[in-house]
Design a protein around this motif. Structure first.
Motif, PDB file in Angstrom:
ATOM      1  N   SER A 113       0.977  -1.162   0.221  1.00  0.00           N
ATOM      2  CA  SER A 113      -0.358  -0.343  -0.391  1.00  0.00           C
ATOM      3  C   SER A 113       0.894   1.151  -0.162  1.00  0.00           C
ATOM      4  O   SER A 113       0.439   2.444  -0.753  1.00  0.00           O
ATOM      5  CB  SER A 113      -0.573   0.148   1.004  1.00  0.00           C
ATOM      6  OG  SER A 113      -1.264   1.222   1.205  1.00  0.00           O
ATOM      7  N   ALA A 114       2.115   1.372   0.666  1.00  0.00           N
ATOM      8  CA  ALA A 114       2.658   2.455   0.536  1.00  0.00           C
ATOM      9  C   ALA A 114       3.872   2.956  -0.423  1.00  0.00           C
ATOM     10  O   ALA A 114       3.380   4.296  -0.471  1.00  0.00           O
ATOM     11  CB  ALA A 114       3.880   2.176   2.155  1.00  0.00           C
ATOM     12  N   VAL A 115       4.469   1.752  -0.888  1.00  0.00           N
ATOM     13  CA  VAL A 115       4.668   1.723  -1.961  1.00  0.00           C
ATOM     14  C   VAL A 115       3.527   1.899  -3.291  1.00  0.00           C
ATOM     15  O   VAL A 115       4.293   2.968  -4.472  1.00  0.00           O
ATOM     16  CB  VAL A 115       5.602   0.360  -2.997  1.00  0.00           C
ATOM     17  CG1 VAL A 115       4.483  -0.567  -3.583  1.00  0.00           C
ATOM     18  CG2 VAL A 115       6.971   0.974  -3.772  1.00  0.00           C
ATOM     19  N   ALA A 116       2.103   1.895  -3.399  1.00  0.00           N
ATOM     20  CA  ALA A 116       1.581   2.014  -4.429  1.00  0.00           C
ATOM     21  C   ALA A 116       0.984   3.154  -4.256  1.00  0.00           C
ATOM     22  O   ALA A 116       1.719   4.548  -5.384  1.00  0.00           O
ATOM     23  CB  ALA A 116       0.474   1.004  -4.507  1.00  0.00           C
ATOM     24  N   THR A 117       0.811   4.254  -2.812  1.00  0.00           N
ATOM     25  CA  THR A 117       0.781   5.122  -3.057  1.00  0.00           C
ATOM     26  C   THR A 117       2.234   6.167  -3.425  1.00  0.00           C
ATOM     27  O   THR A 117       1.410   7.469  -3.820  1.00  0.00           O
ATOM     28  CB  THR A 117       0.359   5.467  -1.065  1.00  0.00           C
ATOM     29  OG1 THR A 117      -0.630   5.177  -0.940  1.00  0.00           O
ATOM     30  CG2 THR A 117       0.136   6.838  -0.889  1.00  0.00           C
ATOM     31  N   ASN A 118       2.914   5.963  -3.054  1.00  0.00           N
ATOM     32  CA  ASN A 118       4.293   6.544  -3.608  1.00  0.00           C
ATOM     33  C   ASN A 118       4.432   6.802  -4.288  1.00  0.00           C
ATOM     34  O   ASN A 118       4.519   7.803  -5.097  1.00  0.00           O
ATOM     35  CB  ASN A 118       5.271   5.717  -2.233  1.00  0.00           C
ATOM     36  CG  ASN A 118       6.864   6.785  -2.412  1.00  0.00           C
ATOM     37  OD1 ASN A 118       6.947   8.160  -2.560  1.00  0.00           O
ATOM     38  ND2 ASN A 118       7.541   6.282  -1.661  1.00  0.00           N
ATOM     39  N   ASN A 119       4.415   5.958  -5.492  1.00  0.00           N
ATOM     40  CA  ASN A 119       4.402   4.917  -7.015  1.00  0.00           C
ATOM     41  C   ASN A 119       3.148   5.289  -7.616  1.00  0.00           C
ATOM     42  O   ASN A 119       3.089   4.838  -7.834  1.00  0.00           O
ATOM     43  CB  ASN A 119       5.386   4.266  -6.754  1.00  0.00           C
ATOM     44  CG  ASN A 119       6.608   3.456  -6.867  1.00  0.00           C
ATOM     45  OD1 ASN A 119       6.970   4.363  -6.600  1.00  0.00           O
ATOM     46  ND2 ASN A 119       6.816   2.608  -6.467  1.00  0.00           N
ATOM     47  N   SER A 120       3.085   6.554  -7.600  1.00  0.00           N
ATOM     48  CA  SER A 120       1.167   7.227  -7.626  1.00  0.00           C
ATOM     49  C   SER A 120       1.641   7.235  -9.779  1.00  0.00           C
ATOM     50  O   SER A 120       2.821   7.437  -9.976  1.00  0.00           O
ATOM     51  CB  SER A 120       1.135   8.680  -7.130  1.00  0.00           C
ATOM     52  OG  SER A 120       2.195   9.621  -7.102  1.00  0.00           O
ATOM     53  N   GLY A 121       1.258   8.743  -9.838  1.00  0.00           N
ATOM     54  CA  GLY A 121       0.659   9.550 -11.753  1.00  0.00           C
ATOM     55  C   GLY A 121       2.207   9.383 -11.526  1.00  0.00           C
ATOM     56  O   GLY A 121       2.555  10.557 -12.641  1.00  0.00           O
TER      57      GLY A 121
END
Length: 474
Positions: free
Chosen positions: A45-53
């Motif tokens: 979740s943290a990496v998806a939030t960080n690696n955004s658009g």
């Protein structure tokens, strides 16, 4: 293309809505998932939030323009992020558990001097709300850009669609919905980027042929950009260090740090970090590689928007079904950050700024809808690049909050006045640096964080001298 994109979009929505069945209907559950999330979910979740658009659109566009020198953004960012995690993450989770606070601002304000500091909490809440709204708008813009290129839809369509989806699953399950969808989205994101990287390299004749074509572009494989703040090695070192501070700035991002506050136990932090950094490194390498390849495939003209490099290249290289996968990955990246940001905005407004006695489930969910609408308005009115919007919000919050959090983690307990002074001075220094148009020479967050730390160290020194003088007088 539309079918595969729609499939993944429906999948993410259903996963988010399914979290409703785990919801406990409490403030603690809405904002922190009752503090019992497993390490692998926290990490993904943290990496998806960080690696955004920002990664799909901003970083690829930046690499398209800058060339190999953009690799310092990756090296510095991940290194700074990792160094910060060694000091901060476990201590922040422990402080959240000990204080019972549900928001990032709440933890900092209570932790700061071992007691409640309402003025500090409200100031952090207001700054968070302003910058996170800009951040959320940037994510909706990123999704819109891709849909506009691939489907020919109006430039506002993606932003509207994204805001509706974010509202649906944030309304259903709060941060648990966000974390569950983030985990699914992170898998689609890395698969999409890897597919495009492999296909593009093979289409150019393999790695060796690709490198030869990159070398033919003047200055494209230079290790440092030409516009450095200082000449020679000193300028290159400053450039790399400034991006290290950009990575360290993650500790100033409420929407990311709150993920680690949801962890089931502080002893699980190393497992969460392992998931986080393995995924992070793999994804960033793939994104940088795609950015480099895009310069070969796409002609560099003044009319071309570099931030559209990924969707444009996908259309040239992939089948319609695979283009749908790429778009799903890109849209997943924007949504995984947008929902996180919206929830942090809601927490900032309902828990940090407004009086606690009026806080309830109806207000919390109502504010979530309002915040999403404001982010949508910002996206529709946007006239800046995704990259510049994200960096501005990222550096602003880092300059304001990171110095205080670092000081707290090393055992300092500044007064409310000293904390407010550090927050204000760090933010002001970063804004001034950007206003003077020096941010292209060095990351403004470096200036802001150092300024805030200096203020806190001076306050700590003054406190020790004052206490020593009082002892001597008595």
């Amino acid at each position: 293309m539309v079918l595969s994109f729609s499939f993944f979009l429906l999948l993410f929505t259903l996963i988010g809505l399914a979290s409703y069945w785990q919801s406990r209907g409490t403030k603690q559950d809405y904002y922190l998932a009752s503090g019992n999330v497993k390490p692998w979910l926290v990490g993904l979740s943290a990496v998806a939030t960080n690696n955004s658009g920002y990664m799909f659109i901003g970083v690829i566009g930046y690499t398209y323009v800058t060339g190999l020198a953009a690799i310092w953004l990756m090296i510095g960012w991940i290194t700074g992020d990792f160094l910060a995690s060694l000091l901060v993450h476990k201590r922040l989770k422990a402080a959240a558990t000990a204080t019972g606070e549900v928001s990032y601002a709440g933890v900092l304000s209570v932790w700061s001097a071992g007691g409640n500091q309402p003025a500090l909490q409200r100031v952090i809440g207001v700054i968070s709300l302003v910058f996170l709204l800009a951040y959320a708008s940037a994510q909706l813009v990123a999704g819109s850009k891709a849909l506009h290129v691939l489907f020919g839809w109006p430039s506002w369509a993606g932003a509207v669609m994204g805001s509706i989806l974010v509202t649906l699953y944030c309304f259903a399950g709060g941060i648990r919905a966000s974390i569950w969808t983030d985990a699914a989205q992170s898998i689609v994101m890395i698969v999409a980027m890897s597919v495009l990287l492999f296909t593009a390299t093979q289409s150019l004749g393999g790695v060796e042929s690709t490198l030869m074509q990159m070398q033919a572009i003047d200055g494209f494989l230079d290790w440092f950009p030409k516009s450095l703040a200082l000449p020679g090695i000193a300028g290159g070192l400053l450039f790399a260090i400034s991006w290290l501070f950009a990575g360290l700035s993650v500790i100033g991002q409420p929407h990311i740090m709150v993920r680690f506050m949801t962890l089931d136990d502080t002893t699980s932090m190393n497992k969460a970090r392992l998931w986080y950094y393995l995924w992070y490194i793999a994804f960033y390498l793939a994104a940088t590689g795609v950015g480099l390849l895009s310069r070969i495939y796409l002609v560099d003209t003044e009319a071309f928007d570099a931030e559209l490099a990924l969707p444009t290249m996908a259309m040239e290289l992939l089948s319609p079904a695979m283009v749908g996968l790429i778009l799903a990955g890109l849209f997943a990246a924007t949504m995984s950050t947008a929902d996180s940001v919206v929830l942090s905005c809601s927490a900032a407004l309902t828990h940090d700024i407004l009086p606690h006695q009026i806080e309830n489930q109806y207000l919390i969910k109502g504010v979530t809808v309002v915040v999403t609408f404001l982010a949508l308005l910002g996206a529709l009115a946007n006239n800046h690049s995704v990259f510049s919007l994200v960096i501005m919000a990222w550096s602003g919050m880092a300059s304001a909050f990171a110095p205080l959090l670092l000081a707290l983690c090393v055992g300092m307990r500044p007064s409310q006045f000293a904390s407010l002074a550090a927050v204000a001075s760090g933010l002001a220094a970063a804004i001034l640096w950007r206003y003077l148009d020096l941010h292209e020479k060095a990351y403004e967050g470096l200036i802001g964080i150092v300024t805030g730390l200096i203020i806190l160290c001076l306050a700590e020194l003054f406190r020790h001298v004052w206490n020593k003088d009082k002892v001597n007088v008595s």
